[in-house]
Each structure stands twice: as structure tokens, then as C-alpha cells.
Motif scaffolding. Sequence first.
Motif, mmCIF file in Angstrom:
data_model
loop_
_atom_site.group_PDB
_atom_site.id
_atom_site.type_symbol
_atom_site.label_atom_id
_atom_site.label_comp_id
_atom_site.label_asym_id
_atom_site.label_seq_id
_atom_site.Cartn_x
_atom_site.Cartn_y
_atom_site.Cartn_z
ATOM 1 N N VAL A 196 0.833 -1.208 0.000
ATOM 2 C CA VAL A 196 0.000 0.000 0.000
ATOM 3 C C VAL A 196 0.868 1.258 0.000
ATOM 4 N N MET A 197 1.896 1.278 0.848
ATOM 5 C CA MET A 197 2.728 2.476 0.930
ATOM 6 C C MET A 197 3.631 2.625 -0.289
ATOM 7 N N GLN A 198 4.066 1.507 -0.839
ATOM 8 C CA GLN A 198 4.862 1.575 -2.061
ATOM 9 C C GLN A 198 4.005 2.101 -3.216
ATOM 10 N N TRP A 199 2.743 1.667 -3.255
ATOM 11 C CA TRP A 199 1.802 2.153 -4.267
ATOM 12 C C TRP A 199 1.552 3.651 -4.085
ATOM 13 N N THR A 200 1.377 4.071 -2.840
ATOM 14 C CA THR A 200 1.164 5.493 -2.559
ATOM 15 C C THR A 200 2.339 6.320 -3.059
ATOM 16 N N ALA A 201 3.553 5.829 -2.809
ATOM 17 C CA ALA A 201 4.738 6.533 -3.283
ATOM 18 C C ALA A 201 4.782 6.569 -4.803
ATOM 19 N N SER A 202 4.355 5.481 -5.454
ATOM 20 C CA SER A 202 4.406 5.420 -6.917
ATOM 21 C C SER A 202 3.435 6.402 -7.560
ATOM 22 N N LEU A 203 2.385 6.787 -6.837
ATOM 23 C CA LEU A 203 1.431 7.764 -7.368
ATOM 24 C C LEU A 203 2.029 9.163 -7.422
ATOM 25 N N SER A 204 2.979 9.432 -6.546
ATOM 26 C CA SER A 204 3.552 10.773 -6.450
ATOM 27 C C SER A 204 4.306 11.162 -7.715
ATOM 28 N N SER A 205 5.076 10.276 -8.266
ATOM 29 C CA SER A 205 5.862 10.470 -9.495
ATOM 30 C C SER A 205 6.880 11.610 -9.398
ATOM 31 N N ASN A 206 7.148 12.116 -8.176
ATOM 32 C CA ASN A 206 8.199 13.115 -7.992
ATOM 33 C C ASN A 206 9.539 12.387 -7.874
ATOM 34 N N PRO A 207 10.572 12.829 -8.584
ATOM 35 C CA PRO A 207 11.858 12.127 -8.528
ATOM 36 C C PRO A 207 12.500 12.115 -7.149
ATOM 37 N N ARG A 208 12.035 12.981 -6.243
ATOM 38 C CA ARG A 208 12.601 13.011 -4.887
ATOM 39 C C ARG A 208 11.773 12.192 -3.897
ATOM 40 N N THR A 209 10.681 11.619 -4.388
ATOM 41 C CA THR A 209 9.866 10.756 -3.536
ATOM 42 C C THR A 209 10.634 9.484 -3.202
ATOM 43 N N LYS A 210 10.481 9.009 -1.966
ATOM 44 C CA LYS A 210 11.215 7.825 -1.510
ATOM 45 C C LYS A 210 10.271 6.840 -0.819
ATOM 46 N N PHE A 211 10.646 5.575 -0.880
ATOM 47 C CA PHE A 211 9.918 4.528 -0.159
ATOM 48 C C PHE A 211 10.926 3.671 0.586
ATOM 49 N N SER A 212 10.560 3.293 1.821
ATOM 50 C CA SER A 212 11.421 2.429 2.622
ATOM 51 C C SER A 212 10.577 1.314 3.234
ATOM 52 N N GLY A 213 10.913 0.073 2.909
ATOM 53 C CA GLY A 213 10.176 -1.074 3.438
ATOM 54 C C GLY A 213 11.030 -1.892 4.387
ATOM 55 N N PHE A 214 10.368 -2.508 5.367
ATOM 56 C CA PHE A 214 11.076 -3.286 6.381
ATOM 57 C C PHE A 214 10.424 -4.660 6.538
ATOM 58 N N LYS A 215 11.236 -5.662 6.804
ATOM 59 C CA LYS A 215 10.705 -7.014 7.021
ATOM 60 C C LYS A 215 9.956 -7.103 8.343
ATOM 61 N N ASP A 216 10.404 -6.330 9.334
ATOM 62 C CA ASP A 216 9.743 -6.331 10.639
ATOM 63 C C ASP A 216 9.719 -4.919 11.195
ATOM 64 N N GLY A 217 9.073 -4.763 12.351
ATOM 65 C CA GLY A 217 8.971 -3.444 12.969
ATOM 66 C C GLY A 217 7.558 -3.081 13.373
ATOM 67 N N LYS A 218 6.585 -3.900 12.891
ATOM 68 C CA LYS A 218 5.178 -3.680 13.225
ATOM 69 C C LYS A 218 4.607 -2.439 12.533
ATOM 70 N N HIS A 219 3.885 -1.590 13.301
ATOM 71 C CA HIS A 219 3.008 -0.581 12.699
ATOM 72 C C HIS A 219 3.557 0.836 12.811
ATOM 73 N N GLY A 220 3.783 1.472 11.654
ATOM 74 C CA GLY A 220 4.113 2.896 11.642
ATOM 75 C C GLY A 220 5.306 3.287 12.485
ATOM 76 N N THR A 221 5.075 4.213 13.422
ATOM 77 C CA THR A 221 6.168 4.717 14.245
ATOM 78 C C THR A 221 6.732 3.656 15.189
ATOM 79 N N GLU A 222 6.065 2.509 15.321
ATOM 80 C CA GLU A 222 6.623 1.404 16.107
ATOM 81 C C GLU A 222 7.922 0.897 15.473
ATOM 82 N N ILE A 223 8.074 1.119 14.175
ATOM 83 C CA ILE A 223 9.274 0.665 13.467
ATOM 84 C C ILE A 223 10.521 1.365 13.986
ATOM 85 N N PHE A 224 10.370 2.556 14.576
ATOM 86 C CA PHE A 224 11.521 3.298 15.078
ATOM 87 C C PHE A 224 12.335 2.476 16.075
ATOM 88 N N GLY A 225 11.658 1.637 16.881
ATOM 89 C CA GLY A 225 12.346 0.862 17.911
ATOM 90 C C GLY A 225 13.404 -0.063 17.340
#
Length: 388
Positions: A196-225
Amino acid sequence: MPRSSLFSVLLLFTSLAPAQAPAAKDVDITSPDGTKLRATFFAAAKPGPGVVLLHMCNTTRKSWEPVANGLSERGVNVLTIDNRGFGESGGPRFEGGSPEVRQQLNEAWPADFDAAYQFLIAQPGVDKGRIALGGGSCGVGNAVSLAERHPEVKALVLLAGTTDVKGINFIADHPERPIFAAAADDDEYNSDAVQVMQWTASLSSNPRTKFSGFKDGKHGTEIFGPHPELVQQIVAFFIDTLVTKPVDLKAKVASKKTPASEFWTLADQKGGAARAAQFYREEHKRDPQAFLFPEFAVNLLGYDRLQAGEKEEAIELFKLNAEAYPASANAQDSLSDGYLAAGQKELALGAEEKCLELLPGDRSNAQVKEQLGKIAQEKVAKLKSESK
């Protein structure tokens, strides 16, 4: 060493050391209806840009502290705020609240966040020409909506969340505004969060748009841990877009179309459902692994068309969703609603029975499945009784 020389050396080191940002300060912001909202202002040591960070619906403003501290140390002023109904802010509690209470809170949030935005840009040293926003989970929709109301916002950070059709179109139609999106594979609220988030990023089409995916980390800001590198990535994105090379919203952007953005452009056009379906089938024939849309997005678009009275368009979209997601009980339930709106009760019954058939193996969480099962059973019973 002479005392005067020692003093000179100390003065030199002091001047070379990075300026320390003032301590974070808790503040009260008053919403237009008088509700007190608790926030924290992380002031930079010198004048600079500003960022508003909106939290998830299972956390509070404190979840954003690692990012806020990192930004203030790099010269960016940050405001984090407890949503109405959360943490130290006023209002009825969101957690445990009835659907009616939660709806009331959702309706009050836009004015609350506008007040937070105005507070930030009114602070001494905040450059109101360089403002960005971040949101996690339900904060994604809130952040996108806030940017819609304040089109001068230069960049968005979106973690593991969705927005409505208007918000999706805002991202797709404004490639001049880069976004940073992220999620983890083990997100407990959405097993498709990374896609879903990778798709959201792909809609932007701005060359400075970035996507970062993680195998684990749970939900949203929980990934910070488990992944402090995500904090560093977000800080770097804001520094790049607000400080190093501030986004110029009037500059022409060499946007790049993606299959996902082309599909959405077709689907969102008036009378475009059939062409979008054809595009989907052609792309999947060419590449069976192509990911053109998440289920939620076309589902939202279908109901948007249904509310506009465009029943055949809605049915076409719901049928496409059921085709793309054959194991989804919800896709069949939505298709049933489309048929019902068009007065096709026999087809509606068939789709709803298919919903119940798929429900045991559906990937949704137990609470969603329980609620959907109850609704589907009631619909089936009613349709059967009307057919007698």
C-alpha cells in the motif's frame, strides 16, 4: 600555556561546536471550539523551517519524539500534538469510544490540526515558507488532508496508513510535492501495508519521492524501535526537502508515470472504469506480478461512484476488485452493495453468499471478520426473505 591563549582556544572550540536546540516545551493549543490540545514544540537553535507530526490512533504525540529531536538538532522546528481524544488533549476518549464518538472526533480533527499548523508558523524563528508534515497510520489521512487545506506544504512523510479518494488524488495530481512513505511486512493492522505504501509513493511520481520497506517493525512509528535507521531516513528527507534544496512548488517537475499511476488516472476519470479494467488485464497479462492498486483504494472509489449515483461505474469497479482480490470477503460484500443499489437483488445475494464463503480464510483481523460476518448474514437473510 598563557591564560589568554587558553581562553582563545576554548572560545574557538565553543564557536565550532554545533548549536544545541532549546529543550522541548509542552504547550496548550486552543481549538476553535475551545477544546484544549496538548502539544510539544521542539524549537531549533536558530531560525529555520517547521514540521507538524501527527500520530497514529494507537499512540500519542510522544511516538514521534525520535524524529522531532533529530530534526530540532538539525535546525528544524517541530510540533507534535495529541489528537483530540488522545493523551493529554481534551475531548471524549477515542479508545473504547462508540462509533458515534469516534466519528465526532474525526470530524473535529481538521480544525484542531489547522490550529496546530497556525501555532507552528506563528512561532518566532519558524520560516512559514518552508513547512512539511508527517503522519502515521490514521495520521496519514490527517496529514494529507492538512496539506490539501494548506497547499504551501512542501513535503509529506507517510507511515503505514491510507487516505480517502480526495487524498489519493491530491498525491497523484501534485507531483511537485515529494513524499516519503514507509511500512513493515509484519504490520499487525494491514498485511499489505508495504504494498500500500509503495503504491502510494508510486502515485507521487516526484523524482525526490522515496519509499522504505522493512521485514519487521510492526506498525508505523513502532518501526523506530527496531529500526532507528528509519528515523535517520525521515530526518534526512526533511533536511533535504526543507534545508539543503528546499522544494519549489512552482518549479516544473520531470514526473515519471508508473503503471499504478496510469491505472488510477483511468479509474478516476468519469466513465473510466471499463478502460481501467482493460488496462489492468493487459498489464497482468504482460506481468502477472504487476501491482496496480490496493484493494482499499478501488473499494473507496467504487463507493464514491455509488454515492454519486453512477451505479454501473461502481459495479464495474467492485467487479474488478473482486477479480484482483479473489480471496477477499470484503470485495464481495462491496460488490453486493453495488448490485443492490442497481436493484439486482439476485446478483447481490450471490455476492453476499460468496462473501460468507470466503470469510473463514480472509486475511483481515478477527474483529473485522466478525463485524463483516454479522453484516453479511443479515444481508443474506433479508435478501432471501424478500425473494420469497
